[in-house]
Design an enzyme around this catalytic site. Sequence first.
Site, PDB file in Angstrom:
ATOM      1  N   ASP A   8       4.131   4.909  -3.240  1.00 19.01           N
ATOM      2  CA  ASP A   8       3.611   3.648  -2.731  1.00 19.01           C
ATOM      3  C   ASP A   8       4.445   3.321  -1.479  1.00 19.01           C
ATOM      4  OD1 ASP A   8       2.357   1.043  -2.728  1.00 19.01           O
ATOM      5  OD2 ASP A   8       4.230   0.266  -3.549  1.00 19.01           O
ATOM      6  N   LEU A   9       3.952   2.461  -0.618  1.00 18.39           N
ATOM      7  CA  LEU A   9       4.679   2.153   0.623  1.00 18.39           C
ATOM      8  C   LEU A   9       5.485   0.851   0.498  1.00 18.39           C
ATOM      9  CD1 LEU A   9       5.197   2.746   3.661  1.00 18.39           C
ATOM     10  CD2 LEU A   9       3.115   1.478   4.160  1.00 18.39           C
ATOM     11  N   ASP A  10       4.747  -0.266   0.373  1.00 18.90           N
ATOM     12  CA  ASP A  10       5.390  -1.582   0.358  1.00 18.90           C
ATOM     13  C   ASP A  10       6.244  -1.743  -0.905  1.00 18.90           C
ATOM     14  OD1 ASP A  10       3.937  -3.022   2.710  1.00 18.90           O
ATOM     15  OD2 ASP A  10       2.321  -2.100   1.568  1.00 18.90           O
ATOM     16  N   THR A  16       8.155  -4.678   3.061  1.00 20.02           N
ATOM     17  CA  THR A  16       7.239  -5.464   3.893  1.00 20.02           C
ATOM     18  C   THR A  16       6.859  -6.776   3.217  1.00 20.02           C
ATOM     19  OG1 THR A  16       5.549  -4.073   2.966  1.00 20.02           O
ATOM     20  CG2 THR A  16       6.151  -3.640   5.262  1.00 20.02           C
ATOM     21  N   TRP A  24       1.474 -15.204   4.797  1.00 18.45           N
ATOM     22  CA  TRP A  24       0.671 -15.978   3.839  1.00 18.45           C
ATOM     23  C   TRP A  24       1.122 -17.437   3.798  1.00 18.45           C
ATOM     24  CZ3 TRP A  24      -3.755 -14.138   2.866  1.00 18.45           C
ATOM     25  CH2 TRP A  24      -3.981 -12.807   2.482  1.00 18.45           C
ATOM     26  N   LEU A  43       1.332 -11.192  -5.373  1.00 21.84           N
ATOM     27  CA  LEU A  43       0.541 -10.467  -4.381  1.00 21.84           C
ATOM     28  C   LEU A  43       0.989  -9.015  -4.192  1.00 21.84           C
ATOM     29  CD1 LEU A  43       0.143 -13.152  -1.567  1.00 21.84           C
ATOM     30  CD2 LEU A  43      -1.007 -12.987  -3.771  1.00 21.84           C
ATOM     31  N   LYS A  44       2.085  -8.623  -4.846  1.00 24.28           N
ATOM     32  CA  LYS A  44       2.599  -7.258  -4.662  1.00 24.28           C
ATOM     33  C   LYS A  44       1.607  -6.234  -5.207  1.00 24.28           C
ATOM     34  CE  LYS A  44       7.454  -8.195  -4.171  1.00 24.28           C
ATOM     35  NZ  LYS A  44       8.800  -8.157  -4.736  1.00 24.28           N
ATOM     36  N   GLY A  45       1.248  -5.287  -4.358  1.00 27.07           N
ATOM     37  CA  GLY A  45       0.320  -4.235  -4.771  1.00 27.07           C
ATOM     38  C   GLY A  45      -1.133  -4.664  -4.791  1.00 27.07           C
ATOM     39  N   VAL A  46      -1.376  -5.933  -4.470  1.00 28.67           N
ATOM     40  CA  VAL A  46      -2.736  -6.485  -4.523  1.00 28.67           C
ATOM     41  C   VAL A  46      -3.369  -6.395  -3.131  1.00 28.67           C
ATOM     42  CG1 VAL A  46      -4.041  -8.605  -5.006  1.00 28.67           C
ATOM     43  CG2 VAL A  46      -2.023  -8.049  -6.369  1.00 28.67           C
ATOM     44  N   SER A  47      -4.638  -6.018  -3.048  1.00 30.67           N
ATOM     45  CA  SER A  47      -5.301  -5.835  -1.746  1.00 30.67           C
ATOM     46  C   SER A  47      -5.352  -7.152  -0.961  1.00 30.67           C
ATOM     47  CB  SER A  47      -6.717  -5.306  -1.940  1.00 30.67           C
ATOM     48  OG  SER A  47      -7.530  -6.345  -2.439  1.00 30.67           O
ATOM     49  N   ARG A  48      -5.645  -7.042   0.331  1.00 27.67           N
ATOM     50  CA  ARG A  48      -5.627  -8.223   1.208  1.00 27.67           C
ATOM     51  C   ARG A  48      -6.581  -9.319   0.739  1.00 27.67           C
ATOM     52  NH1 ARG A  48      -6.793  -6.728   7.214  1.00 27.67           N
ATOM     53  NH2 ARG A  48      -5.286  -5.133   6.601  1.00 27.67           N
ATOM     54  N   SER A 113      -1.066   4.103  -0.795  1.00 26.28           N
ATOM     55  CA  SER A 113      -0.859   2.665  -0.563  1.00 26.28           C
ATOM     56  C   SER A 113      -2.178   1.927  -0.428  1.00 26.28           C
ATOM     57  CB  SER A 113      -0.052   2.484   0.733  1.00 26.28           C
ATOM     58  OG  SER A 113      -0.061   1.134   1.143  1.00 26.28           O
ATOM     59  N   ALA A 114      -2.184   0.669  -0.864  1.00 28.36           N
ATOM     60  CA  ALA A 114      -3.373  -0.180  -0.708  1.00 28.36           C
ATOM     61  C   ALA A 114      -3.491  -0.721   0.708  1.00 28.36           C
ATOM     62  CB  ALA A 114      -3.284  -1.356  -1.684  1.00 28.36           C
ATOM     63  N   LYS A 116      -3.974  -1.360   4.608  1.00 29.27           N
ATOM     64  CA  LYS A 116      -4.749  -0.838   5.736  1.00 29.27           C
ATOM     65  C   LYS A 116      -3.855  -0.710   6.967  1.00 29.27           C
ATOM     66  CE  LYS A 116      -9.251  -2.195   4.180  1.00 29.27           C
ATOM     67  NZ  LYS A 116     -10.118  -3.298   3.845  1.00 29.27           N
ATOM     68  N   LYS A 144      -5.709  -0.648  -6.948  1.00 31.88           N
ATOM     69  CA  LYS A 144      -4.869  -0.460  -8.130  1.00 31.88           C
ATOM     70  C   LYS A 144      -5.073  -1.686  -9.025  1.00 31.88           C
ATOM     71  CE  LYS A 144      -1.435   1.688  -5.120  1.00 31.88           C
ATOM     72  NZ  LYS A 144      -0.114   1.571  -4.480  1.00 31.88           N
ATOM     73  N   GLU A 168       6.426   3.651  -7.745  1.00 32.78           N
ATOM     74  CA  GLU A 168       5.707   2.368  -7.611  1.00 32.78           C
ATOM     75  C   GLU A 168       6.594   1.168  -7.914  1.00 32.78           C
ATOM     76  OE1 GLU A 168       3.312   0.348  -7.015  1.00 32.78           O
ATOM     77  OE2 GLU A 168       1.740   1.679  -6.351  1.00 32.78           O
ATOM     78  N   ASP A 169       6.388   0.078  -7.178  1.00 35.88           N
ATOM     79  CA  ASP A 169       7.151  -1.148  -7.459  1.00 35.88           C
ATOM     80  C   ASP A 169       6.286  -2.238  -8.088  1.00 35.88           C
ATOM     81  OD1 ASP A 169       5.701  -1.675  -5.024  1.00 35.88           O
ATOM     82  OD2 ASP A 169       6.969  -3.448  -4.778  1.00 35.88           O
TER      83      ASP A 169
HETATM   84  C1  G6P Z   1       0.277  -3.454  -0.486  1.00 35.92           C
HETATM   85  C2  G6P Z   1       1.130  -4.707  -0.633  1.00 35.92           C
HETATM   86  C3  G6P Z   1       0.272  -5.927  -0.791  1.00 35.92           C
HETATM   87  C4  G6P Z   1      -0.757  -6.007   0.328  1.00 35.92           C
HETATM   88  C5  G6P Z   1      -1.624  -4.756   0.313  1.00 35.92           C
HETATM   89  C6  G6P Z   1      -2.660  -4.748   1.435  1.00 35.92           C
HETATM   90  O1  G6P Z   1      -0.258  -3.127  -1.728  1.00 35.92           O
HETATM   91  O2  G6P Z   1       1.999  -4.589  -1.732  1.00 35.92           O
HETATM   92  O3  G6P Z   1       1.095  -7.064  -0.777  1.00 35.92           O
HETATM   93  O4  G6P Z   1      -1.579  -7.152   0.179  1.00 35.92           O
HETATM   94  O5  G6P Z   1      -0.778  -3.626   0.468  1.00 35.92           O
HETATM   95  O6  G6P Z   1      -2.000  -4.686   2.664  1.00 35.92           O
HETATM   96  P1  G6P Z   1      -2.694  -4.858   4.073  1.00 35.92           P
HETATM   97  O7  G6P Z   1      -1.653  -4.361   5.034  1.00 35.92           O
HETATM   98  O8  G6P Z   1      -3.928  -3.982   4.080  1.00 35.92           O
HETATM   99  O9  G6P Z   1      -3.030  -6.294   4.238  1.00 35.92           O
HETATM  100 MG    MG Z   2       4.246  -1.722  -3.574  1.00 28.31          MG
END
Ligand code: G6P
Ligand code: MG
Length: 215
Positions: A8-10, A16, A24, A43-48, A113-114, A116, A144, A168-169
Site C-alpha cells: 500500500d502507499l499511504d 500522506t 479535508w 478515511l485511511k484506505g478509503v477512496s476519495r 493503492s486506492a 489516483k 478495499k 497495509e496500514d
Molecule cells: C489512500 C488513502 C486514502 C485516500 C485514498 C484515495 O487509500 O489512504 O486516505 O482517500 O488513497 O486517494 P486519492 O489520492 O485518489 O484522493
Molecule cells: Mg494506507
Amino acid sequence: MIKACLFDLDGVIVDTAKYHFIAWKQLAREMGFDFTEQDNERLKGVSRMASLDILLEIGGVTKTEQEKEELAHRKNEHYVSFITQMKPDEILPGAREFLLACKDAGLATALGSASKNAMTILNRLELNDLFDAIIDGTHTSKAKPDPEVFLKGAEALAADPENCVVFEDAEAGVEAALAAGMYCVGIGSSEVLNKAHLIIEGLHQMTLDQLENLQ
Ligand code: G6P
Ligand code: MG
C-alpha cells in the site's frame, strides 16, 4: 513461499495522511463544520468519494452528486498542491531499504493503492523504479476491502496469491489482502490490524527472514 511483495502507499511508504487531513479540514471549514484528526482516521484506505461521504456525514450535510464531484475536485486540488512539493526525504523509515532488499533477493514488488495520485507521489519520491508493477486508483473499480487491487497486482507480477504478502496500514486493506488469499503484514496498531499475520510499526522493522516465518 513468498515470491512477491505488494505495498500500500499511504501510511506504508509515505505519510500522506497529514496532507489529506489538511485538505479535508479546509473543505469542512468552508462548509462550516470542524473535522478532527480522530475523524481523519476513518478515511485511511478509503477512496476519495467514500471519504467525502464520511466527511459530509460528520458535518450532517447533504449534497447533490454534482456538488459532491465539485467538492472532491476542490479537495484534490488542495491535496495535490502539497504532494507536488514532496521530497524523497519524506519516504517513511526503512521503506526504500526494504524495497531494495526485495529486489536484491529476487522478490517481485508491486504497489497496490486506492489513490489516483499514486504516480505523482512515486515520481516525487523517486521510487518508481523499485516497483515491477503499479496498480492504483486509476486501475481499479472496487475499493478495499475488495481484493481487486491486490489480485491485479499479483496478476501483473505473474504470482499466485498464496505466494504474495501485502503490507497495509488500514483495516480495509488488511481485509482486502486476506480476501485475496495473501499473507498480510499490518503496519500500525494491533487493535486495528489484528487480522494481519504479523504487525510491525513500520518497514524499518521488516526483514526478509520474517517473510519466511509468515507461513
Ligand atoms: C489512500 C488513502 C486514502 C485516500 C485514498 C484515495 O487509500 O489512504 O486516505 O482517500 O488513497 O486517494 P486519492 O489520492 O485518489 O484522493
Ligand atoms: Mg494506507
